[in-house]
Design a protein around this motif. Structure first.
Motif, PDB file in Angstrom:
ATOM      1  N   ALA A  68     -15.056  27.846 -15.470  1.00 18.13           N
ATOM      2  CA  ALA A  68     -14.539  28.024 -14.161  1.00 18.13           C
ATOM      3  C   ALA A  68     -15.422  28.934 -13.400  1.00 18.13           C
ATOM      4  O   ALA A  68     -15.887  28.755 -12.165  1.00 18.13           O
ATOM      5  N   SER A  70     -18.705  26.965 -12.531  1.00 18.47           N
ATOM      6  CA  SER A  70     -18.491  25.874 -11.411  1.00 18.47           C
ATOM      7  C   SER A  70     -18.324  26.523 -10.164  1.00 18.47           C
ATOM      8  O   SER A  70     -18.867  26.389  -9.037  1.00 18.47           O
ATOM      9  N   ALA A  71     -17.807  27.857 -10.025  1.00 18.42           N
ATOM     10  CA  ALA A  71     -17.406  28.623  -8.616  1.00 18.42           C
ATOM     11  C   ALA A  71     -18.664  29.073  -8.187  1.00 18.42           C
ATOM     12  O   ALA A  71     -18.987  29.190  -7.119  1.00 18.42           O
ATOM     13  N   TYR A  72     -19.844  29.578  -9.112  1.00 18.03           N
ATOM     14  CA  TYR A  72     -20.866  30.120  -8.841  1.00 18.03           C
ATOM     15  C   TYR A  72     -21.745  29.070  -8.082  1.00 18.03           C
ATOM     16  O   TYR A  72     -22.476  29.255  -7.130  1.00 18.03           O
ATOM     17  N   LEU A  80     -20.429  28.426  -4.852  1.00 15.16           N
ATOM     18  CA  LEU A  80     -20.906  29.535  -3.830  1.00 15.16           C
ATOM     19  C   LEU A  80     -22.402  29.429  -3.239  1.00 15.16           C
ATOM     20  O   LEU A  80     -22.663  29.556  -1.967  1.00 15.16           O
ATOM     21  N   ALA A 131     -15.888  19.876  -6.943  1.00 11.63           N
ATOM     22  CA  ALA A 131     -14.758  20.881  -7.066  1.00 11.63           C
ATOM     23  C   ALA A 131     -13.517  20.052  -7.871  1.00 11.63           C
ATOM     24  O   ALA A 131     -12.880  20.435  -8.663  1.00 11.63           O
TER      25      ALA A 131
END
Length: 350
Positions: free
Chosen positions: A15, A18-20, A23, A46
């Motif tokens: 997670a 993936s968020a990085y 970003l 996402a």
């Protein structure tokens, strides 16, 4: 038994990565020619990541979800690169290569390695078509392939270690069972030897003291003692002090008594076993038959022990030895008793 990395840790790391990637995509949103396809790629990625990391009962990813991830990888690569005809430049606009690598690592970790390889393979082909072979290293496609290879190797190693652990656990359990069986055999042998010694030593001392010159009464007692020793071997759980006393008393009266324990009462509780044996002792003591045979009944029957009393013309010697007569054609049944394994509540227990 299986060896695995804690699932929550994998989910948290995936997670975060993936968020990085999202970003980086957001930081570089002014680089693409049009933002619409670029944002659509972010949304697709996402959705695929959330679906892949969502907690389920099975750690193995469904085939439809793994196929969906491969399709998302192709779509994301095409949507992003279509808006970067001249390449990402010095920005992070080519975030999709690392993002697709992360999604395929998740797919590989959830035991869909073949589809993960298809996903990164398609990414490599698309990257070469987009910017040439040099882009494999420049935009990080080669790194994504390496991460999928590492995840595949780790999954294989963990699966192999899990199999070895199961084999070792099975071997340990079998060794423990073998040792328990051996200890049980040793205990049983020592118990029987001790029981035999207590019964035989006094008579052996008399034989030694008399130099083997025994009286008729002593010879008769030796025969009775031999029958009692045979009971300890063949009768096993059919014996308690009361049964031993009644069997010896019956043999002194000239009755042939045979006790055969074939394992049908091994699972009885101590209280139920005492009830059965006391009932057996009462039956033997109250019978006037010439021969009495008591035998356990195999598991699955409501009867624990059957007792049969027969009238026959056996002599004193065979009675003392506990041997059965060869002539059974003219035997008459004087006693037939089936001792139940359990008694109904409120019934009188002997």
């Amino acid at each position: 038994m299986s060896i695995s990395i804690p699932r929550y840790l994998i989910v948290m790391l995936a997670a975060v990565f993936s968020a990085y990637h999202l970003l980086l995509a957001a930081v570089s949103i002014d680089v693409p020619v049009r933002n619409g396809p670029y944002i659509a790629a972010m949304v697709l990625y996402a959705i695929a990541t959330i679906a892949s990391l969502w907690p389920t009962k099975s750690t193995r990813m469904p085939i439809w979800m793994a196929s969906f991830n491969v399709a998302v990888s192709l779509a994301v690569a095409l949507l992003v690169t279509s808006q970067l005809p001249a390449g990402p430049g010095n920005s992070y606009a080519a975030w999709h290569t690392a993002a697709i690598g992360t999604l395929m690592v998740i797919t590989s970790t959830r035991r869909r390695q073949s589809l993960a390889w298809i996903g990164v393979g398609a990414l490599a082909v698309q990257t070469v078509a987009w910017q040439g072979f040099g882009a494999l290293l420049e935009v990080g496609t080669l790194g994504s392939i390496i991460w999928v290879a590492i995840s595949h190797a780790l999954a294989y190693s963990l699966a192999s270690a899990g199999r070895d652990a199961r084999h070792y656990a099975l071997a340990e359990r079998e060794a423990a069972e073998w040792r328990a069986a051996q200890e049980a055999h040793v205990f049983e042998r020592q118990f029987r030897l001790g029981q035999t010694s207590r019964m035989a030593v006094p008579m052996l001392r008399e034989i030694v003291a008399s130099g083997g010159d025994l009286t008729d009464a002593q010879r008769e007692e030796c025969l009775l003692l031999e029958g009692a020793i045979r009971d300890e071997i063949r009768g096993r759980k059919l014996l308690n002090d009361r049964v031993r006393h009644e069997v010896m008393a019956s043999r002194r009266r000239g009755t042939t008594v045979t006790l055969l324990d074939e394992g049908g009462i091994d699972d009885l509780s101590e209280g139920e076993l005492d009830r059965v044996l006391n009932h057996l002792a009462k039956a033997i003591g109250g019978s006037k038959a010439d021969r009495i045979i008591a035998r356990t009944v195999p598991h699955g029957s409501e009867t624990a022990v059957t007792v049969v009393g027969l009238s026959s013309g056996s002599d004193g010697t065979s009675s003392a030895l506990g041997q059965e007569s060869d002539d059974e054609d003219d035997d008459e049944i004087d006693l037939w008793l089936e001792i139940p394994r359990v008694v109904e509540r409120g019934a009188h227990a002997l």
